[in-house]
Design an enzyme around this catalytic site. Structure first.
Site, PDB file in Angstrom:
ATOM      1  N   TYR A  91       0.766  -1.110   0.018  1.00 25.63           N
ATOM      2  CA  TYR A  91      -0.021  -0.003  -0.075  1.00 25.63           C
ATOM      3  C   TYR A  91       0.979   1.270  -0.082  1.00 25.63           C
ATOM      4  CZ  TYR A  91      -4.238  -2.872   1.088  1.00 25.63           C
ATOM      5  OH  TYR A  91      -5.311  -3.609   0.709  1.00 25.63           O
TER       6      TYR A  91
ATOM      7  N   SER B  25     -14.655 -16.606   2.008  1.00 25.68           N
ATOM      8  CA  SER B  25     -14.246 -16.013   2.888  1.00 25.68           C
ATOM      9  C   SER B  25     -15.280 -15.091   3.627  1.00 25.68           C
ATOM     10  CB  SER B  25     -13.580 -14.730   1.898  1.00 25.68           C
ATOM     11  OG  SER B  25     -14.386 -13.967   1.269  1.00 25.68           O
TER      12      SER B  25
ATOM     13  N   PHE C 245     -13.840  -1.168  -5.940  1.00 21.40           N
ATOM     14  CA  PHE C 245     -14.297  -0.672  -4.567  1.00 21.40           C
ATOM     15  C   PHE C 245     -13.498  -0.675  -3.399  1.00 21.40           C
ATOM     16  CE2 PHE C 245     -16.646  -1.258  -0.579  1.00 21.40           C
ATOM     17  CZ  PHE C 245     -17.582  -0.429  -0.646  1.00 21.40           C
TER      18      PHE C 245
ATOM     19  N   VAL D  58     -16.072 -12.244   3.879  1.00 22.31           N
ATOM     20  CA  VAL D  58     -16.898 -11.026   3.407  1.00 22.31           C
ATOM     21  C   VAL D  58     -17.786 -11.880   2.212  1.00 22.31           C
ATOM     22  CG1 VAL D  58     -16.522  -9.432   1.529  1.00 22.31           C
ATOM     23  CG2 VAL D  58     -15.355  -9.130   3.585  1.00 22.31           C
TER      24      VAL D  58
ATOM     25  N   TYR E 160     -12.130  -5.793  -5.595  1.00 22.53           N
ATOM     26  CA  TYR E 160     -12.073  -4.904  -4.216  1.00 22.53           C
ATOM     27  C   TYR E 160     -10.885  -5.619  -3.458  1.00 22.53           C
ATOM     28  CZ  TYR E 160     -14.730  -8.827  -2.191  1.00 22.53           C
ATOM     29  OH  TYR E 160     -15.136 -10.153  -1.970  1.00 22.53           O
ATOM     30  N   GLY E 161      -9.879  -6.197  -4.136  1.00 27.49           N
ATOM     31  CA  GLY E 161      -8.780  -6.726  -3.444  1.00 27.49           C
ATOM     32  C   GLY E 161      -7.993  -7.566  -4.471  1.00 27.49           C
TER      33      GLY E 161
ATOM     34  N   ARG F  50     -12.801 -22.852  -4.788  1.00 27.75           N
ATOM     35  CA  ARG F  50     -11.636 -23.323  -5.392  1.00 27.75           C
ATOM     36  C   ARG F  50     -11.659 -24.676  -5.027  1.00 27.75           C
ATOM     37  NH1 ARG F  50      -6.546 -19.712  -4.079  1.00 27.75           N
ATOM     38  NH2 ARG F  50      -7.496 -20.078  -2.243  1.00 27.75           N
TER      39      ARG F  50
END
Length: 324
Positions: A60, A158, A271, A160, A247-248, A180
């Site tokens: 980041y 996950s 996002f 989320v 978003y990732g 997966r």
């Protein structure tokens, strides 16, 4: 008066894109005093989430040394000068922005960023609402799938992903959930949460299965935290004009999308909770937190909080989180 003395702080001493938590040190630092308009919060519970893991690698852009940690729950320790009185000492609070530095015992936060936690909301829920639940609300709301429409998502097992299934079900949106593995227990858990369809990407052609499920129309929108070629797969599985919300980047720091998908009217969007939430303003952001809390209070959402570790054992917490 603010407590005097020292506190424990988890500091990233150096960064390596291939190594997330071996460069963490638990050090002592001064307990800060709140400036004008700030509140001193004693944080007593904070999760380990993908944002923290990526931040620790330096991807980041943070320059070491820095304090990691993106969310948590705490109690008001001291109200600084110029605060409004909206909060009281000892009140449980979460923050719209902890300054990406919640892995410490005390932190000063702007009063506008803080939200009171209802008495009937568990600490484990409150600590994960910012990066988890509010991301779910934002993603599903931005995806704007009409009732009865299909929402495609990756990394569906996950935390989320599981909340997306539950929230989408509550607003009448059907989900196609990419995983997966053939783990029967995992599939059963997702179906119990309300998953309509599950695709095992290691054995099935995702695009072909989505087209089969949707009668050849494609999914209305897609949510993708994986990136890489997965984003292109999501785009190919969409209706014309559909959007993939990235978003990732669990697998790749780039996205790979065929030009044919873009020329075919598919859109790639992003996002980021730290852009979406502030866009609502301080009062609007607090309203979104309240909306998220109500989903747990009403039983629409539930989560598995996992194990607890002392702050000094952050590496053990990371190892446990990596098993999910």
């Amino acid at each position: 008066m603010a407590p005097s003395g020292k506190q424990q702080v988890v500091q990233v001493t150096s960064t390596d894109p291939q190594d997330d938590f071996s460069h963490l040190s638990v050090i002592e630092a001064d307990i800060p005093s709140p400036a004008d308009g700030e509140v001193l919060v004693k944080i007593y519970l904070r999760p380990v989430n993908p944002t923290d893991v990526v931040q620790a690698t330096g991807q980041y852009g943070h320059q070491a040394p820095f304090i990691d940690g993106s969310e948590g729950v705490g109690k008001v320790e001291e109200l600084g000068p110029g605060t409004s009185g909206r909060l009281s000492k000892g009140q449980r609070v979460v923050a719209a922005d902890w300054g990406l530095a919640s892995w410490q015992q005390y932190v000063c936060v702007k009063e506008d960023f803080l939200v009171g936690v209802p008495d009937d909301v568990d600490d484990e829920v409150a600590a994960t609402v910012l990066i988890g639940t509010l991301t779910v609300l934002g993603l599903v709301q931005e995806a704007a799938v009409p009732r009865g429409g299909w929402l495609l998502q990756t990394a569906s097992a996950s935390s989320v992903g599981r909340q997306v299934i539950q929230y989408a079900k509550s607003v009448g949106v059907k989900t196609i959930n990419v995983v997966r593995s053939d783990n029967a227990e995992q599939h059963q858990e997702l179906r119990a949460l309300g998953a309509d369809e599950i695709i095992n990407s290691s054995k099935e052609d995702v695009v072909a299965r989505v087209m089969e499920i949707t009668g050849g129309e494609g999914a209305y929108s897609a949510l993708d935290p994986v990136a890489g070629t997965t984003t292109g797969t999501c785009a190919a599985a969409l209706r014309k004009g559909g959007s993939v919300f990235v978003y990732g980047f669990l697998s790749d720091t780039s996205v790979h999308v065929p030009v044919s998908a873009i020329l075919g009217g598919k859109k790639i969007d992003s996002f980021i909770i730290y852009q979406w939430l502030p866009a609502h303003g301080p009062e609007g952001a607090r309203s979104k937190f309240e909306e998220a809390f109500k989903l747990f209070q009403s039983g629409v959402l539930r989560i598995d909080p996992g194990k607890h570790y002392p702050l000094a054992e952050v590496r053990a917490g990371r190892a446990e989180g990596g098993k999910a």
